[in-house]
Design an enzyme around this catalytic site. Structure first.
Site, mmCIF file in Angstrom:
data_model
loop_
_atom_site.group_PDB
_atom_site.id
_atom_site.type_symbol
_atom_site.label_atom_id
_atom_site.label_comp_id
_atom_site.label_asym_id
_atom_site.label_seq_id
_atom_site.Cartn_x
_atom_site.Cartn_y
_atom_site.Cartn_z
ATOM 1 N N CYS A 66 -24.487 123.983 58.385
ATOM 2 C CA CYS A 66 -23.427 123.662 57.420
ATOM 3 C C CYS A 66 -23.689 122.316 56.740
ATOM 4 O O CYS A 66 -23.677 121.272 57.396
ATOM 5 C CB CYS A 66 -22.090 123.659 58.170
ATOM 6 S SG CYS A 66 -20.715 122.939 57.280
ATOM 7 N N CYS A 69 -20.791 119.824 56.999
ATOM 8 C CA CYS A 69 -20.715 119.296 58.370
ATOM 9 C C CYS A 69 -21.661 118.107 58.526
ATOM 10 O O CYS A 69 -21.322 117.114 59.177
ATOM 11 C CB CYS A 69 -21.071 120.367 59.392
ATOM 12 S SG CYS A 69 -19.948 121.773 59.410
#
Length: 140
Positions: A66, A69
């Site tokens: 991600c 993230c």
């Protein structure tokens, strides 16, 4: 070396260590016992133990693949170093049951726990100040 000299040296070392520990706690602004780095947990039992151990816990549900993230990572590390909240990281790919239990549908999802109970949920990347404000409101 006499016993008195040895005891004097030991006491000096104890005093230095106590001063160092006290200085680190006040320097970083952290309460004693609250980790100054994110804690990576794996499994429901470790998660529950960690969340219930601290007054306020910020949980970062993330995935290695991600992009957002990864953008959030420096903020999470700074929060761990500078706030009185424990920071917990949960890899949703390794902990799918936990992600389902806490209804994580997108990453990053940040949940704040107070006294072991969910208190706030944020989805997506936010600024440091947003997270710090929420942590402070739960610590008050």
């Amino acid at each position: 070396m006499s016993d008195e000299e040895l005891e004097s040296i030991r006491q000096q070392k104890r005093d230095e260590l106590a001063a160092k520990i006290e200085g680190e706690a006040s320097e970083g602004g952290k309460s004693p016992g609250v980790p100054s780095e994110p804690v990576y947990v794996n499994g429901a039992e470790a998660f529950e133990d960690t969340v219930s151990k601290y007054d306020v816990v910020l949980v970062d549900f993330y995935a290695d693949w991600c992009g957002p993230c990864k953008m959030l990572e420096p903020t999470v590390e700074r929060l761990a170093a500078e706030t009185d909240a424990a920071i917990v990281k949960v890899d949703i790919d390794q902990n799918q049951q936990l992600a389902m239990q806490y209804q994580v549908r997108g990453v990053p999802t940040v949940m704040l726990f107070s006294d072991g109970q969910p208190a706030e949920r944020l989805v997506g990347v936010r600024g440091y100040d947003d997270y710090e404000r929420l942590i402070d409101s739960l610590l008050a």
